[in-house]
Design an enzyme around this catalytic site. Structure first.
Site, mmCIF file in Angstrom:
data_model
loop_
_atom_site.group_PDB
_atom_site.id
_atom_site.type_symbol
_atom_site.label_atom_id
_atom_site.label_comp_id
_atom_site.label_asym_id
_atom_site.label_seq_id
_atom_site.Cartn_x
_atom_site.Cartn_y
_atom_site.Cartn_z
ATOM 1 N N LEU A 84 0.920 -1.371 0.037
ATOM 2 C CA LEU A 84 0.018 -0.059 -0.031
ATOM 3 C C LEU A 84 1.047 1.256 0.112
ATOM 4 O O LEU A 84 1.995 1.303 0.501
ATOM 5 C CB LEU A 84 -1.073 0.055 1.264
ATOM 6 C CG LEU A 84 -1.920 -1.153 1.247
ATOM 7 C CD1 LEU A 84 -2.549 -0.910 2.486
ATOM 8 C CD2 LEU A 84 -2.866 -1.133 0.152
ATOM 9 N N LYS A 119 -4.785 -0.901 11.005
ATOM 10 C CA LYS A 119 -3.542 -1.562 10.345
ATOM 11 C C LYS A 119 -2.823 -2.328 11.486
ATOM 12 O O LYS A 119 -2.031 -2.112 12.252
ATOM 13 C CB LYS A 119 -2.622 -0.585 9.597
ATOM 14 C CG LYS A 119 -1.655 -1.149 8.747
ATOM 15 C CD LYS A 119 -0.637 0.093 7.907
ATOM 16 C CE LYS A 119 0.276 -0.583 7.349
ATOM 17 N NZ LYS A 119 1.310 -1.597 7.960
ATOM 18 N N CYS A 414 23.699 -10.575 46.018
ATOM 19 C CA CYS A 414 24.247 -11.631 47.369
ATOM 20 C C CYS A 414 25.541 -12.113 47.087
ATOM 21 O O CYS A 414 25.940 -12.717 48.205
ATOM 22 C CB CYS A 414 23.168 -12.785 47.344
ATOM 23 S SG CYS A 414 23.197 -13.762 45.910
ATOM 24 N N CYS A 434 18.871 -15.337 47.896
ATOM 25 C CA CYS A 434 19.352 -13.946 47.270
ATOM 26 C C CYS A 434 18.132 -13.182 47.620
ATOM 27 O O CYS A 434 17.020 -13.264 47.264
ATOM 28 C CB CYS A 434 19.583 -14.416 45.666
ATOM 29 S SG CYS A 434 19.744 -12.728 44.939
#
Length: 669
Positions: A84, A119, A414, A434
């Site tokens: 297009l 679109k 950690c 952790c």
């Protein structure tokens, strides 16, 4: 059962299952439960097993995906799939309108009838139905030659394997856009990152990558969808206009975008573009503009085509969702599953109306591939609700001495060992304690769509960890007022509010509890499926992989993840401690005899009496369904302030429109 009876029953099951697939995947309004659907499918599978010569290519059992291919065959389109022409502003759109009138010899005052369509940002394909059965499917390619992806397209649930009309036209070629919605895209990327795979850059790339898999079984696991928008060759039926064609396709089982609108005159086109632009951020999928087509097929034929594009259509693109800024720092961030991700801290910049100050760099391989360094000038992009990402580095503006961030030798939170599992791109922290993983786990657990512990935000979670008051989510239910009074700037009333919020969360719905547990690959939707299927945590904990796989939409990855989670003694201990503290997840049951049973609602505009989530819950609790778009199947549209295109669509279709107060009165009976 003899062969004749089996053949009749198989044909009946085809019709019934195809109808329920359409209601579930296209209309988003199922009429039967998953268990009832599974019974129909199993009956069909058993009959086909007993009478293998009765298995047809359009059977619902054939969607699972065929054997992998070595390569895709190239195929020529009988009618070219032209590109297009683009417009980028109002002036260019008015020029397009005037060109059409001049070409057709019409007065400038004449109002041309146009069809305006969002679109879609996906992958264009062509479907070919012969005598009603899907026999062939291909990608657009260069417009003249595409790739044969028939087996992959057959796995897309919203594409009917047989047209819903009798008798069907002898030949129907239809063009459409295959896309991946934003929520499935985010889940797919999250799953890929947790599995150590590189994420897709955007939903379009994900859709294209999914559809172009040589193994259709992989495509089948991706929740792709389609919107159809144009015919190719059609024999045995005549379309007279774009709007008539778009009204007919859904009757044949082919989905079209419900936001498509027929308008008269260029001013109405401009108004539609503005409306769609305003609702763009709330759509569940990506669009990048509006396509405008002359409605009449006779006029389209008169206008004809140029070399690469038709004269009767144009794509009006939205402004780009990109901006240029500077990377001020790159910081490793640890997620709740231990994956360490480099995050770019940016000089704040506005993108699509939102201030962006951070962007994910996904992983070290991706960062090195794009060559992103501290101090770089970069282009950032934001798409819908997707986390902003760096899409380009302007290396010509790079400062001298800028270096890549090295992979950390240990977890930045950690100090634990980090690993890179073979075959994965992600690096992970192995630290069981952790703090970053614990923090993210608790934040997720307390979040609005999980246990919804009001007030328990990031800052309070960080203080809980710093004071060593919690190590798991279960510890939240053992906190006291004295614990909260140790917080900075904490008063009696605020401490009591937090305790009350924690207490209130003890009886959240089972699906919320399952989602809150943070099981890998289990999002909100899957959590609802599991809650509905098993009814309690105890039953889910004991579920076999076979039982999990029997649930519609639950695949091997989810089943394995659930089993792995509940086999972990530490996870079971956390759940037991929560139960000991009085946590009792409630099983949510849809009221089959509720006020809204069988009714579909759409909510639009700015709601002031309740949130959209509240509205959805109220409707579903009364047996109804809350949809995201208006169609002829919609029963009620509840309109708040500044309602836009959905309200217009409702009026156009004659759907009942309610105010918020009228909706609440209906709810109260």
């Amino acid at each position: 059962m003899d062969r004749t009876a089996a053949q009749l029953r198989i044909q009946e099951l085809h019709r019934e299952i195809n109808r329920h697939n359409y209601l579930y995947y296209v209309e988003d309004r199922p009429e039967i439960t998953d268990a009832e659907y599974d019974l129909l499918l199993r009956e069909l599978q058993q009959l086909e097993k007993e009478f293998p010569d009765l298995v047809t290519a359009d059977s619902p059992t054939q969607r699972v995906g065929a054997a992998p291919l070595d390569k895709f065959n190239q195929v020529s389109h009988r009618l070219p799939m032209l590109s297009l022409e683009n417009a980028f502003n109002e002036g260019e759109m008015r020029d397009f309108d005037e060109r059409i009138k001049r070409y057709l010899g019409l007065p400038m005052a004449k109002e041309i009838e146009y069809v305006c369509e969002p679109k879609m940002d996906g992958l264009a394909v062509e479907l070919i139905y012969e005598e009603g059965s899907l026999t062939f499917g291909s990608t657009r390619g260069d417009g003249y030659v595409g790739e044969d992806v028939t087996q992959n397209l057959k796995t897309v649930k919203s594409i009917p394997l047989r047209l819903h009309c009798s008798p069907p036209p002898s030949l129907v070629e239809v063009r459409g856009e295959v896309y991946l919605g934003l929520a499935p895209f985010q889940k797919l990327n999250m799953d890929r990152e947790e599995a150590g795979l590189p994420p897709f850059a955007n939903p379009r790339n994900a859709a294209a990558g999914s559809l172009r898999q040589l193994d259709p079984r992989i495509t089948a696991r991706r929740p792709l969808s389609i919107f159809c928008y144009a015919p190719g060759l059609v024999e045995g039926y005549e379309f007279t206009s774009q709007s008539q064609m778009l009204a007919t396709l859904p009757q044949w089982g082919l989905p079209v975008n419900p936001l498509i609108k027929k308008v008269a005159g260029i001013d109405a086109v401009l108004a539609y573009y503005r409306e769609i632009g305003e609702t763009r951020e709330s759509l569940p999928y990506e669009i990048d503009g509006v396509v405008i087509k002359v409605d009449s097929f006779d006029l389209q034929r008169d206008l004809g085509e140029k070399t690469r594009s038709p004269r009767w259509a144009i794509a009006w693109k939205f402004p780009p969702r990109q901006a240029v800024t500077v990377v001020e720092d790159i910081v490793p961030q640890v997620g709740r599953t231990g994956v360490i991700t480099p995050v770019a801290h940016l000089k704040p910049v506005e993108v699509s109306g939102v201030m962006v100050s951070r962007a994910t760099l996904h992983n070290w391989e991706e960062m090195e591939k794009k060559d992103i360094r501290k101090g770089d000038t970069v282009v950032v992009e934001r798409a819908g609700d997707v986390i902003p990402a760096v899409v380009k580095v302007m290396t010509e503006k790079r400062l001298e001495g800028a270096e890549l961030l090295a992979v950390p030798a240990a977890c930045p939170e950690c100090g634990s060992e980090i690993v890179k599992i073979p075959g994965e791109v992600a690096i992970r922290c192995l630290g069981l304690t952790c703090p970053a993983q614990i923090r993210e786990t608790i934040i997720h657990f307390a979040s609005r769509h999980a246990m919804d512990i009001e007030g328990m935000g990031d800052k309070y979670v960080e203080q809980l960890l710093r004071l060593e008051l919690v190590k798991t989510v279960a510890d939240l239910y053992y906190l006291t007022k004295k614990d909260f009074m140790r917080f900075e700037r904490m008063g009696d009333k605020l401490a009591e509010n937090l305790l009350n919020a924690i207490e209130a969360s003890k009886h959240r719905e089972l699906s919320r509890f399952i989602f809150a547990l943070g099981i890998r690959h289990v999002g909100e939707h899957t959590a609802k499926l599991l809650a509905s299927a098993f009814g309690s945590v105890e039953h889910l904990e004991k579920a076999t992989e076979e039982e999990l796989l029997s649930i519609r939409e639950v695949g091997p990855q989810v089943a394995q993840s659930v089993r792995t989670f509940f086999r972990n003694p530490a996870n079971r201990e956390v759940i037991e401690r929560m139960f000991a503290a009085g946590v009792r997840p409630a099983v949510e049951e849809k009221r089959l005899g509720g006020r809204f049973t069988g009714k579909t609602f759409v909510f639009t505009g700015a709601l002031t009496r309740f949130t959209r989530d509240d509205a959805k819950n109220m409707v579903e609790n009364e047996g109804g369904h809350a949809a995201g778009s208006v169609s002829k199947k919609t029963d009620y549209v509840v309109a708040g302030a500044e309602a836009g295109s959905k309200l217009d669509k409702a009026r156009q279709l004659g759907v009942n429109v309610l105010t918020e107060d009228e909706f609440l009165k209906m709810l109260e009976g």
